[in-house]
Motif scaffolding. Structure first.
Motif, PDB file in Angstrom:
ATOM      1  N   ILE A  51       0.850  -1.183   0.000  1.00 26.18           N
ATOM      2  CA  ILE A  51       0.000   0.000   0.000  1.00 26.18           C
ATOM      3  C   ILE A  51       0.887   1.235   0.000  1.00 26.18           C
ATOM      4  O   ILE A  51       1.907   1.296   0.686  1.00 26.18           O
ATOM      5  N   GLY A  55      -2.143   5.518   1.103  1.00 26.24           N
ATOM      6  CA  GLY A  55      -3.247   4.584   0.898  1.00 26.24           C
ATOM      7  C   GLY A  55      -3.906   4.700  -0.456  1.00 26.24           C
ATOM      8  O   GLY A  55      -4.898   4.023  -0.721  1.00 26.24           O
ATOM      9  N   ARG A  58      -2.919   0.324  -4.040  1.00 24.29           N
ATOM     10  CA  ARG A  58      -2.682  -0.973  -3.397  1.00 24.29           C
ATOM     11  C   ARG A  58      -2.459  -2.006  -4.499  1.00 24.29           C
ATOM     12  O   ARG A  58      -3.005  -1.871  -5.591  1.00 24.29           O
ATOM     13  N   THR A  69      -7.061  -8.006   2.028  1.00 25.38           N
ATOM     14  CA  THR A  69      -7.152  -6.555   1.883  1.00 25.38           C
ATOM     15  C   THR A  69      -6.117  -5.883   2.774  1.00 25.38           C
ATOM     16  O   THR A  69      -6.083  -6.134   3.976  1.00 25.38           O
ATOM     17  N   SER A  71      -4.629  -2.353   4.342  1.00 27.69           N
ATOM     18  CA  SER A  71      -5.069  -0.996   4.670  1.00 27.69           C
ATOM     19  C   SER A  71      -4.087  -0.396   5.665  1.00 27.69           C
ATOM     20  O   SER A  71      -3.256  -1.115   6.232  1.00 27.69           O
ATOM     21  N   ARG A  72      -4.191   0.895   5.868  1.00 29.43           N
ATOM     22  CA  ARG A  72      -3.303   1.548   6.818  1.00 29.43           C
ATOM     23  C   ARG A  72      -4.034   2.697   7.495  1.00 29.43           C
ATOM     24  O   ARG A  72      -4.945   3.303   6.924  1.00 29.43           O
ATOM     25  N   ASP A  73      -3.589   2.999   8.707  1.00 27.93           N
ATOM     26  CA  ASP A  73      -4.099   4.130   9.468  1.00 27.93           C
ATOM     27  C   ASP A  73      -2.882   4.929   9.900  1.00 27.93           C
ATOM     28  O   ASP A  73      -2.201   4.555  10.869  1.00 27.93           O
ATOM     29  N   TYR A  80      -2.574  -2.951   8.219  1.00 25.83           N
ATOM     30  CA  TYR A  80      -3.360  -4.136   8.479  1.00 25.83           C
ATOM     31  C   TYR A  80      -3.382  -5.042   7.252  1.00 25.83           C
ATOM     32  O   TYR A  80      -3.215  -4.586   6.116  1.00 25.83           O
TER      33      TYR A  80
END
Length: 122
Positions: A51, A55, A58, A69, A71-73, A80
């Motif tokens: 990613i 974000g 991807r 899947t 994802s990132r924060d 994740y």
């Protein structure tokens, strides 16, 4: 330096789900592309997903596309990997990695976590 710590691995039956997390500390997390790789016993390290720093992009390995899947924060410095419809062939140690460029090649990554074991039983 960036320190990466994975969590969330475990034993699951085929068809089940796991959600891996990778917590980062050190340099600015949002500067880096983040990726997941995996390595099964006797096999080479394999790209799973990547990613972009924001974000916005991807990419996935063909073997996990449609099931996993990434994802990132950036506020939580965490990336994740949601893994659904798991198969026995997904069994491996999963590593997260941080690097300056968006790439599926493991040499592009400067920082690595210690890995978390995922075991999928048939």
């Amino acid at each position: 330096q960036v320190q990466l710590v994975e969590s969330g691995g475990g034993l699951v039956q085929a068809g089940g789900s796991l959600n891996l997390s990778c917590a980062a500390s050190g340099r600015t997390f949002s500067n880096y592309a983040m990726a997941w790789f995996r390595q099964a016993p006797g096999k080479e390290r394999e790209f799973v997903a990547v990613i972009k720093w924001n974000g916005g992009s991807r990419s996935y390995a063909d073997s996990v596309k449609g099931r996993f899947t990434i994802s990132r924060d950036n506020a939580k410095n965490t990336v994740y990997l949601q893994m659904n419809s798991l198969k026995p062939e997904d069994t491996a140690v999963y590593y997260c990695a941080a690097g300056p460029i968006y790439s599926s090649r493991w040499p592009s990554y400067d920082y690595w976590g210690q890995g978390t074991q995922v075991t999928v039983s048939s």
